[in-house]
Design an enzyme around this catalytic site. Structure first.
Site, PDB file in Angstrom:
ATOM      1  N   VAL A   1     -59.770   6.674 -22.747  1.00  0.00           N
ATOM      2  CA  VAL A   1     -60.616   7.759 -23.270  1.00  0.00           C
ATOM      3  C   VAL A   1     -62.031   7.672 -22.684  1.00  0.00           C
ATOM      4  O   VAL A   1     -62.577   8.648 -22.164  1.00  0.00           O
ATOM      5  CB  VAL A   1     -60.689   7.709 -24.819  1.00  0.00           C
ATOM      6  CG1 VAL A   1     -61.652   8.764 -25.354  1.00  0.00           C
ATOM      7  CG2 VAL A   1     -59.315   7.908 -25.432  1.00  0.00           C
TER       8      VAL A   1
ATOM      9  N   ASP B   1     -68.884  -1.812 -22.046  1.00  0.00           N
ATOM     10  CA  ASP B   1     -67.662  -2.435 -22.570  1.00  0.00           C
ATOM     11  C   ASP B   1     -67.944  -3.928 -22.767  1.00  0.00           C
ATOM     12  O   ASP B   1     -68.740  -4.518 -22.036  1.00  0.00           O
ATOM     13  CB  ASP B   1     -66.517  -2.261 -21.567  1.00  0.00           C
ATOM     14  CG  ASP B   1     -65.164  -2.276 -22.260  1.00  0.00           C
ATOM     15  OD1 ASP B   1     -64.476  -1.246 -22.251  1.00  0.00           O
ATOM     16  OD2 ASP B   1     -64.813  -3.337 -22.822  1.00  0.00           O
TER      17      ASP B   1
ATOM     18  N   THR C   1     -59.459   8.738 -31.365  1.00  0.00           N
ATOM     19  CA  THR C   1     -58.880   9.167 -32.640  1.00  0.00           C
ATOM     20  C   THR C   1     -59.091   8.124 -33.725  1.00  0.00           C
ATOM     21  O   THR C   1     -58.695   6.969 -33.578  1.00  0.00           O
ATOM     22  CB  THR C   1     -57.378   9.448 -32.451  1.00  0.00           C
ATOM     23  OG1 THR C   1     -57.244  10.327 -31.344  1.00  0.00           O
ATOM     24  CG2 THR C   1     -56.777  10.068 -33.692  1.00  0.00           C
TER      25      THR C   1
ATOM     26  N   GLU D   1     -60.926  13.830 -28.754  1.00  0.00           N
ATOM     27  CA  GLU D   1     -60.459  14.066 -27.379  1.00  0.00           C
ATOM     28  C   GLU D   1     -59.012  14.493 -27.448  1.00  0.00           C
ATOM     29  O   GLU D   1     -58.251  14.013 -28.261  1.00  0.00           O
ATOM     30  CB  GLU D   1     -60.829  12.831 -26.616  1.00  0.00           C
ATOM     31  CG  GLU D   1     -59.975  11.844 -25.869  1.00  0.00           C
ATOM     32  CD  GLU D   1     -58.498  11.765 -26.016  1.00  0.00           C
ATOM     33  OE1 GLU D   1     -57.858  12.469 -25.228  1.00  0.00           O
ATOM     34  OE2 GLU D   1     -57.970  11.002 -26.835  1.00  0.00           O
TER      35      GLU D   1
ATOM     36  N   LEU E   1     -56.989  14.849 -24.585  1.00  0.00           N
ATOM     37  CA  LEU E   1     -56.428  14.707 -23.235  1.00  0.00           C
ATOM     38  C   LEU E   1     -55.030  14.137 -23.243  1.00  0.00           C
ATOM     39  O   LEU E   1     -54.707  13.277 -24.053  1.00  0.00           O
ATOM     40  CB  LEU E   1     -57.313  13.756 -22.423  1.00  0.00           C
ATOM     41  CG  LEU E   1     -58.769  14.167 -22.313  1.00  0.00           C
ATOM     42  CD1 LEU E   1     -59.569  13.059 -21.654  1.00  0.00           C
ATOM     43  CD2 LEU E   1     -58.865  15.467 -21.535  1.00  0.00           C
TER      44      LEU E   1
ATOM     45  N   LYS F   1     -57.716  16.913 -34.945  1.00  0.00           N
ATOM     46  CA  LYS F   1     -57.032  16.021 -34.012  1.00  0.00           C
ATOM     47  C   LYS F   1     -55.661  15.586 -34.549  1.00  0.00           C
ATOM     48  O   LYS F   1     -54.650  15.642 -33.846  1.00  0.00           O
ATOM     49  CB  LYS F   1     -57.920  14.800 -33.739  1.00  0.00           C
ATOM     50  CG  LYS F   1     -57.260  13.702 -32.957  1.00  0.00           C
ATOM     51  CD  LYS F   1     -56.941  14.108 -31.530  1.00  0.00           C
ATOM     52  CE  LYS F   1     -56.061  13.077 -30.868  1.00  0.00           C
ATOM     53  NZ  LYS F   1     -55.942  13.212 -29.443  1.00  0.00           N
TER      54      LYS F   1
ATOM     55  N   GLY G   1     -42.686   9.518 -26.547  1.00  0.00           N
ATOM     56  CA  GLY G   1     -43.349   8.215 -26.706  1.00  0.00           C
ATOM     57  C   GLY G   1     -44.828   8.339 -26.421  1.00  0.00           C
ATOM     58  O   GLY G   1     -45.416   9.414 -26.565  1.00  0.00           O
TER      59      GLY G   1
ATOM     60  N   CYS H   1     -50.029   7.821 -28.502  1.00  0.00           N
ATOM     61  CA  CYS H   1     -50.705   8.658 -29.496  1.00  0.00           C
ATOM     62  C   CYS H   1     -49.806   9.242 -30.574  1.00  0.00           C
ATOM     63  O   CYS H   1     -50.097   9.122 -31.758  1.00  0.00           O
ATOM     64  CB  CYS H   1     -51.434   9.793 -28.792  1.00  0.00           C
ATOM     65  SG  CYS H   1     -52.643   9.159 -27.644  1.00  0.00           S
TER      66      CYS H   1
ATOM     67  N   ARG I   1     -46.063   2.158 -23.760  1.00  0.00           N
ATOM     68  CA  ARG I   1     -46.240   2.123 -25.213  1.00  0.00           C
ATOM     69  C   ARG I   1     -45.365   3.167 -25.901  1.00  0.00           C
ATOM     70  O   ARG I   1     -45.357   4.326 -25.509  1.00  0.00           O
ATOM     71  CB  ARG I   1     -47.718   2.328 -25.572  1.00  0.00           C
ATOM     72  CG  ARG I   1     -48.517   1.053 -25.355  1.00  0.00           C
ATOM     73  CD  ARG I   1     -49.974   1.266 -25.577  1.00  0.00           C
ATOM     74  NE  ARG I   1     -50.545   2.165 -24.576  1.00  0.00           N
ATOM     75  CZ  ARG I   1     -51.790   2.593 -24.582  1.00  0.00           C
ATOM     76  NH1 ARG I   1     -52.602   2.223 -25.535  1.00  0.00           N
ATOM     77  NH2 ARG I   1     -52.230   3.391 -23.638  1.00  0.00           N
TER      78      ARG I   1
HETATM   79  C1  UGA Z   1     -50.616  13.464 -26.200  1.00  0.00           C
HETATM   80  C2  UGA Z   1     -51.023  14.938 -26.422  1.00  0.00           C
HETATM   81  O1  UGA Z   1     -50.258  15.804 -25.582  1.00  0.00           O
HETATM   82  C3  UGA Z   1     -52.503  15.124 -26.139  1.00  0.00           C
HETATM   83  O2  UGA Z   1     -52.879  16.461 -26.441  1.00  0.00           O
HETATM   84  C4  UGA Z   1     -53.321  14.157 -26.999  1.00  0.00           C
HETATM   85  O3  UGA Z   1     -54.698  14.262 -26.764  1.00  0.00           O
HETATM   86  C5  UGA Z   1     -52.884  12.753 -26.652  1.00  0.00           C
HETATM   87  O4  UGA Z   1     -51.480  12.610 -26.969  1.00  0.00           O
HETATM   88  C6  UGA Z   1     -53.744  11.786 -27.448  1.00  0.00           C
HETATM   89  O5  UGA Z   1     -53.785  11.869 -28.668  1.00  0.00           O
HETATM   90  O6  UGA Z   1     -54.491  11.020 -26.828  1.00  0.00           O
HETATM   91  P1  UGA Z   1     -49.815  12.024 -24.089  1.00  0.00           P
HETATM   92  O7  UGA Z   1     -49.419  10.988 -25.101  1.00  0.00           O
HETATM   93  O8  UGA Z   1     -50.581  11.584 -22.897  1.00  0.00           O
HETATM   94  O9  UGA Z   1     -50.722  13.165 -24.813  1.00  0.00           O
HETATM   95  O10 UGA Z   1     -48.487  12.640 -23.546  1.00  0.00           O
HETATM   96  P2  UGA Z   1     -47.656  14.011 -23.600  1.00  0.00           P
HETATM   97  O11 UGA Z   1     -47.656  14.581 -22.238  1.00  0.00           O
HETATM   98  O12 UGA Z   1     -48.070  14.862 -24.720  1.00  0.00           O
HETATM   99  O13 UGA Z   1     -46.184  13.429 -23.854  1.00  0.00           O
HETATM  100  C7  UGA Z   1     -45.829  12.688 -25.023  1.00  0.00           C
HETATM  101  C8  UGA Z   1     -44.336  12.423 -25.035  1.00  0.00           C
HETATM  102  O14 UGA Z   1     -43.607  13.627 -25.340  1.00  0.00           O
HETATM  103  C9  UGA Z   1     -43.759  11.933 -23.710  1.00  0.00           C
HETATM  104  O15 UGA Z   1     -42.815  10.912 -23.948  1.00  0.00           O
HETATM  105  C10 UGA Z   1     -43.104  13.187 -23.145  1.00  0.00           C
HETATM  106  O16 UGA Z   1     -42.115  12.894 -22.196  1.00  0.00           O
HETATM  107  C11 UGA Z   1     -42.563  13.822 -24.412  1.00  0.00           C
HETATM  108  N1  UGA Z   1     -42.281  15.275 -24.320  1.00  0.00           N
HETATM  109  C12 UGA Z   1     -43.255  16.135 -23.950  1.00  0.00           C
HETATM  110  C13 UGA Z   1     -41.015  15.729 -24.638  1.00  0.00           C
HETATM  111  O17 UGA Z   1     -40.123  14.953 -24.995  1.00  0.00           O
HETATM  112  N2  UGA Z   1     -40.752  17.071 -24.534  1.00  0.00           N
HETATM  113  C14 UGA Z   1     -41.705  17.943 -24.147  1.00  0.00           C
HETATM  114  O18 UGA Z   1     -41.402  19.149 -24.041  1.00  0.00           O
HETATM  115  C15 UGA Z   1     -42.989  17.478 -23.854  1.00  0.00           C
END
Ligand code: UGA
Length: 483
Positions: free
Chosen positions: A11, A30, A130, A158, A160, A215, A270, A273, A341
């Site tokens: 972040v 840091d 968060t 955030e 992202l 969030k 997974g 977050c 993770r």
């Molecule tokens: C997620 C959220 O998308 C962000 O908006 C949020 O800010 C972030 O957590 C956080 O709280 O920091 P992220 O964990 O990087 O981001 O990953 P994603 O791209 O959202 O994917 C999460 C999981 O869902 C992955 O395992 C992905 O493969 C899975 N996924 C995603 C599905 O199984 N199906 C989908 O259609 C989309």
């Protein structure tokens, strides 16, 4: 503005880099000296060892020692700072609550320094990573306890996603600022001046508690949506004949109110977050005496989804894992990262080992070192000795009895050919990401194909099957393993 970013992980570092692009004077602090020393080199390799995000190293290289400064000595940069962003990691505890130890250590340390400052201009202390709802208020009490004068607190969550941190920071959907006073809102408008009044970016000013809740609502709603596809869409297409998953997706998401993001079915979501945030929100609502049935169901559906294909392999394909060798393709929680993770692969390995597999032949384009170092180290569990790592998918597949595809790496789309030239039926392909578009060629060649969101396709019977792409479930499939 003079800005201090506290914590330089996933972040903090992208946030600091992008703020420096806008000409602010940014100090990224840091406590981890090795990390700061690596960033100070300004070299891509050193930076990416800690945070690997497209565009990050270039952004750091361009701004380092001009607008962006790295330090382990926060006492030196406190004076004259306008804004402090807390980007500290808040790991989950066993009961789902959030471990605030690192956050509180940093807050007390900063409060001690701010209490002694000479320059008494207004400072705003902002939570970026968060944190549970109410943490901005907690920060306020820590500052008050130390006698800090002329400060405000704020929440600026955030949003992202990994792999898109730099682009996402440069062009966010929304900027949410929760603060108490007009003066603090004004200071934060100066930080984000390029987004205030932007035509496409929603700039929302609200209370700190609302910002914190936004969030949690966002992340748990996204997971709920994914879980709806996994728990309802996929189940329909698995259980009932002639439902085509891809068409189901197109037909449903053509409604402008329904998102395509989240509609691809998988073996569970997974990452660092979703799981953490939903557990934390359940904990927070429970403590407030409110029902959490929906959230609990979503959490359970998502966790079960991670091993569901293995259960289906046993019950539908009559596959016995005992003493079998399984090629595990993909270890990270999603493509383009080595982050494991909460990755489905962790649960898959656990389940395969519990079912007595002889060997797991693992392949991942990026996450092998991560797996060896942090997850499947035989010192943690002697059964991890059964896992071997391979340089290519083909090498992992060679000599195996079944494949489990766990991550959506693009290169897996070409697997049908690799499989046919490397192994022979009877053979089971468990596709947790629907990565093999030409699965019908596999079935025709005698391979059993079991996808998430689709029926078992039995190689032995594919010739006799009708229906487009051969993707029609016969009344009673007889997998080759059952013979
Ligand atoms: C997620 C959220 O998308 C962000 O908006 C949020 O800010 C972030 O957590 C956080 O709280 O920091 P992220 O964990 O990087 O981001 O990953 P994603 O791209 O959202 O994917 C999460 C999981 O869902 C992955 O395992 C992905 O493969 C899975 N996924 C995603 C599905 O199984 N199906 C989908 O259609 C989309």
């Amino acid at each position: 503005m003079k800005i201090v970013v506290i914590g330089t992980g996933f972040v903090g570092l992208p946030h600091a880099a992008v703020l420096s692009e806008y000409g602010h004077e940014v100090y990224a602090y840091d406590i981890d000296a090795a990390r700061i020393a690596a960033y100070q080199t300004g070299e891509a390799d050193a930076i990416e060892r800690y945070v690997n995000e497209p565009g990050l190293a270039d952004s750091v290289a361009e701004n380092i020692n001009r607008y962006l400064f790295f330090t382990t000595d926060i006492a030196n940069v406190v004076d004259g700072a306008d804004v402090f962003f807390f980007c500290i990691n808040t790991p989950p505890k066993r009961d789902g609550s959030t471990d605030m130890t690192y956050y509180l250590d940093a807050a007390h340390h900063l409060a001690g320094l701010l209490a002694q400052r000479q320059n008494l201009s207004r400072v705003v202390l902002v939570n970026k990573s968060t944190v549970p709802i109410g943490t901005a208020r907690l920060l306020e009490s820590v500052m008050a306890e130390h006698g800090v004068a002329n400060f405000g607190i704020a929440s600026n969550p955030e949003f992202l996603a990994q792999g898109n941190a730099i682009e996402g920071s440069r062009r966010p959907d929304r900027v949410v600022i929760g603060a108490d006073t007009a003066e603090d809102m004004h200071i934060l408008r100066r930080v984000y001046s390029q987004f205030v009044n932007h035509v496409r970016i929603r700039y929302l000013e609200t209370t700190p508690e609302t910002a914190e809740a936004i969030k949690y609502m966002s992340n748990t709603l996204l997971l709920t949506y994914i879980s709806f596809w996994n728990g309802v869409g996929a189940r329909l297409a698995e259980a009932m004949p002639n439902i085509r998953m891809e068409d189901l997706k197109i037909g449903v998401t053509a409604d402008a109110r329904i998102s395509t993001w989240g509609s691809y079915v998988s073996n569970g979501a997974g990452g660092s977050c979703f799981g953490k945030d939903i557990q934390s929100l359940i904990y927070q609502l429970n403590r407030a005496g409110r029902s959490t049935d929906l959230l609990q169901a979503v959490y359970n559906i998502n966790e079960y989804q991670k091993i569901y294909l293995i259960e289906r392999a046993i019950h539908e394909a009559h596959f016995s894992f005992n003493q079998k060798t399984v090629a595990l393709l993909g270890l990270s929680f999603k493509k383009r990262t080595n982050d494991m993770r909460d990755s489905a692969a962790l649960r898959v390995v656990e389940s395969l080992l519990a079912r007595g597999v002889r060997a797991i032949r693992a392949y991942d384009p990026l996450a092998v070192d991560e797996a060896r170092r942090n997850w499947f180290n035989p010192d943690k569990n002697y059964l991890f000795e059964r896992i071997s790592y391979h340089a290519t998918a083909q090498e992992a597949i060679s000599g195996s009895d079944a494949i489990y595809i766990s991550t959506d790496w693009e290169e897996f789309r070409g697997l049908a050919r690799t499989i046919q030239t490397t192994v022979t039926p009877p053979y089971l392909i468990m596709d947790g990401r629907r990565m093999i578009p030409d699965y019908d060629t596999l079935a025709t060649a005698g391979f059993d194909y079991l996808p998430v969101g689709g029926p078992l396709l039995c190689g032995r019977e594919a010739d006799a099957m009708s229906g487009e792409n051969g993707h029609r479930m016969t009344a009673r499939p007889v997998p080759s393993h059952a013979l």
